[in-house]
Design a protein around this motif. Sequence first.
Motif, PDB file in Angstrom:
ATOM      1  N   ALA A  10       0.813  -1.229   0.000  1.00 27.05           N
ATOM      2  CA  ALA A  10       0.000   0.000   0.000  1.00 27.05           C
ATOM      3  C   ALA A  10       0.838   1.267   0.000  1.00 27.05           C
ATOM      4  CB  ALA A  10      -0.934   0.001   1.208  1.00 27.05           C
ATOM      5  N   SER A  11       2.005   1.194   0.603  1.00 26.74           N
ATOM      6  CA  SER A  11       2.845   2.392   0.688  1.00 26.74           C
ATOM      7  C   SER A  11       3.769   2.552  -0.521  1.00 26.74           C
ATOM      8  CB  SER A  11       3.693   2.339   1.964  1.00 26.74           C
ATOM      9  OG  SER A  11       4.525   1.193   1.959  1.00 26.74           O
ATOM     10  N   LEU A  12       3.751   1.594  -1.431  1.00 29.86           N
ATOM     11  CA  LEU A  12       4.644   1.644  -2.584  1.00 29.86           C
ATOM     12  C   LEU A  12       4.113   2.562  -3.671  1.00 29.86           C
ATOM     13  CD1 LEU A  12       5.567  -2.146  -2.972  1.00 29.86           C
ATOM     14  CD2 LEU A  12       6.879  -0.358  -1.816  1.00 29.86           C
ATOM     15  N   GLU A  13       5.023   3.150  -4.423  1.00 31.19           N
ATOM     16  CA  GLU A  13       4.647   3.959  -5.579  1.00 31.19           C
ATOM     17  C   GLU A  13       4.087   3.032  -6.664  1.00 31.19           C
ATOM     18  OE1 GLU A  13       4.670   7.190  -6.001  1.00 31.19           O
ATOM     19  OE2 GLU A  13       5.533   7.648  -4.040  1.00 31.19           O
ATOM     20  N   GLY A  14       3.068   3.513  -7.362  1.00 37.08           N
ATOM     21  CA  GLY A  14       2.516   2.740  -8.471  1.00 37.08           C
ATOM     22  C   GLY A  14       1.607   1.608  -8.065  1.00 37.08           C
ATOM     23  N   CYS A  15       1.127   1.595  -6.813  1.00 36.47           N
ATOM     24  CA  CYS A  15       0.215   0.528  -6.392  1.00 36.47           C
ATOM     25  C   CYS A  15      -1.121   0.668  -7.118  1.00 36.47           C
ATOM     26  CB  CYS A  15       0.021   0.542  -4.879  1.00 36.47           C
ATOM     27  SG  CYS A  15      -0.886   1.982  -4.257  1.00 36.47           S
ATOM     28  N   TYR A  16      -1.901  -0.430  -7.136  1.00 36.34           N
ATOM     29  CA  TYR A  16      -3.141  -0.471  -7.898  1.00 36.34           C
ATOM     30  C   TYR A  16      -4.353  -0.468  -6.975  1.00 36.34           C
ATOM     31  CZ  TYR A  16      -0.158  -1.669 -11.831  1.00 36.34           C
ATOM     32  OH  TYR A  16       0.806  -1.647 -12.799  1.00 36.34           O
ATOM     33  N   PHE A  75       1.632  -2.690 -19.927  1.00 36.69           N
ATOM     34  CA  PHE A  75       1.132  -2.579 -18.552  1.00 36.69           C
ATOM     35  C   PHE A  75       2.293  -2.555 -17.555  1.00 36.69           C
ATOM     36  CE2 PHE A  75      -0.182  -4.661 -14.598  1.00 36.69           C
ATOM     37  CZ  PHE A  75      -1.275  -3.899 -14.234  1.00 36.69           C
ATOM     38  N   TYR A  76       3.265  -3.432 -17.783  1.00 40.88           N
ATOM     39  CA  TYR A  76       4.422  -3.500 -16.875  1.00 40.88           C
ATOM     40  C   TYR A  76       5.306  -2.265 -17.006  1.00 40.88           C
ATOM     41  CZ  TYR A  76       8.464  -5.388 -14.406  1.00 40.88           C
ATOM     42  OH  TYR A  76       9.500  -5.581 -13.519  1.00 40.88           O
ATOM     43  N   VAL A  77       5.479  -1.774 -18.238  1.00 35.53           N
ATOM     44  CA  VAL A  77       6.274  -0.567 -18.462  1.00 35.53           C
ATOM     45  C   VAL A  77       5.646   0.622 -17.732  1.00 35.53           C
ATOM     46  CG1 VAL A  77       6.977   1.134 -20.196  1.00 35.53           C
ATOM     47  CG2 VAL A  77       7.306  -1.304 -20.631  1.00 35.53           C
ATOM     48  N   ASP A  78       4.303   0.712 -17.759  1.00 37.23           N
ATOM     49  CA  ASP A  78       3.630   1.785 -17.042  1.00 37.23           C
ATOM     50  C   ASP A  78       3.933   1.708 -15.549  1.00 37.23           C
ATOM     51  OD1 ASP A  78       1.350   3.861 -16.643  1.00 37.23           O
ATOM     52  OD2 ASP A  78       0.747   2.183 -15.350  1.00 37.23           O
ATOM     53  N   TRP A  79       3.946   0.482 -14.995  1.00 38.88           N
ATOM     54  CA  TRP A  79       4.268   0.326 -13.563  1.00 38.88           C
ATOM     55  C   TRP A  79       5.700   0.770 -13.278  1.00 38.88           C
ATOM     56  CZ3 TRP A  79       7.899  -2.898 -11.123  1.00 38.88           C
ATOM     57  CH2 TRP A  79       7.812  -2.898  -9.715  1.00 38.88           C
ATOM     58  N   LEU A  80       6.619   0.399 -14.166  1.00 41.00           N
ATOM     59  CA  LEU A  80       8.013   0.825 -13.987  1.00 41.00           C
ATOM     60  C   LEU A  80       8.117   2.354 -14.020  1.00 41.00           C
ATOM     61  CD1 LEU A  80       9.977  -1.722 -16.221  1.00 41.00           C
ATOM     62  CD2 LEU A  80       9.873  -1.671 -13.722  1.00 41.00           C
TER      63      LEU A  80
END
Length: 371
Positions: free
Chosen positions: A228-234, A361-366
Motif C-alpha cells: 500500500a505504501s509503494l509507488e505505483g500501487c493499484y 502494462f508493466y512498463v507503465d508500472w516501472l
Amino acid sequence: MRSLIMAAAISLAFTLFLTPVFLKLFRKLGWGQVIRTPEAVENPSHGAKRGTPTMGGLIFIAGTIVGYLAGVYAGGSTPSLSALLVLWVMVGFGAVGFIDDYMKVRSQRSLGLSGWRKVIGQLLVIVPFGVVALLPAFQNRWGQTPASSSVSLFRDIPWLDLMVIGGPILGWLLYLAWISVIGVATSNSVNLSDGLDGLAAGSGVLVVGSYALIAFRQFQQSCVGAAASLEGCYDVREPLNLATVAAAFAAGLIGFLWWNAPKAKVFMGDVGSMAIGGVITAMAILTRTELLLLVIAGVYVLSSGSVILQRAYFKITRGKRLFLMSPFHHHLEMRGWQEVTIVVRLWIIAGLLAAVGVGLFYVDWLTQVSG
C-alpha cells in the motif's frame, strides 16, 4: 496462490475429461451445427462441418464456475463480489448466445436472434453489472467499488472521470453507455472470430490468460495490504479473486480446445463466443484496463474491424469489396490458405498482441515507480 492453481487445475480437468460426456448428451438432444447454404457453396470445407455438436461453450462455462468455486473454498476463502460479477457477465452473455444457438438448431436455419435483439440481451446483462459494480452501497471496508467511473488505460485516467464530466445523473448515463459499448463490441468481435476450428478458443486462452497475469500483478502491488505504501500501487478491488476466475476460465478453454482444435469434434457456438467476450469485458473493466483491451484482444478487433471496413468500402465504392470475404480469416480462406495455417498464425498474432499489452502494462508500472 493455492486458490488460483486449484481453480485452473479443476477447470482444466473438467473440460478436458468431461467434454466427451457432454458430446453424447448434445448428440442425443440433436444440437448439431447449422451451416448456411451459400457458405457451404463458397467453401465446401464448411459444409462438411454441418451436424458437428455445437453449444460447447456450456462446457467451459460450467468448468469455470466449478473450478473457481472449488479453488476459492479450497484456499480457505469465499467468493468475492468482483469475481461474481465476472461470472455474471459470462453466464449472462452466454445465455444470450444460447438462445441464439437454440433457435438455429431448432429451426435448422442459421437465423437466430436478430442483431438488435442480441444487443438488447447484452444490455440486460451489462447494465446491472455496471450498477452493482459502482454503487457506494457495495463498497468494501477500504471504500473500494469493483468498477470505477473513470475511463482507464493501465489504471484510471483522472481527467476522464465520467462522473466529474457529466455530474451525478449524466455521469451515470455516460458510465453505463461506456461499459455497454465495451461489452457489446467485445462480445460481438469474439463472435465474429468464431469461424474456424479453434480460432476463438485458442485466442481466448491467450487474451484471458493475459488478464489473469495483470490481475495477479495488481494483487502483488495492491494499494491495500503490504504494498500500500509503494509507488505505483493499484487501487483494484479483490485482484487475486479476479486472477483466480480468469485463470479458471483460461484453463477451461485449454481443455475445451483439445476437442475444438482442427478438425473440431465440437463447436463452442454463440453461447461460448459471447461468454468469452463477457469475461474479457468484465476483466477489462474491473482491472481498470479498458482501453488496453484494444491491444490485448487485438486479434478479435481484427475480425470486427475487417467487417466494418468491408461494409464501409462496399458503400463508398457502390459495390466493390476490400476483402474477398469478411471477417478477415475468411478472406485468407478464399485466398487458398489452409484452415490450420490460418488458425495457428492468428494464434501467433493473438499471443504477440497479448504480450505487447502485458508488456505495456508493466512498463507503465516501472514508469510510476521510477517517476
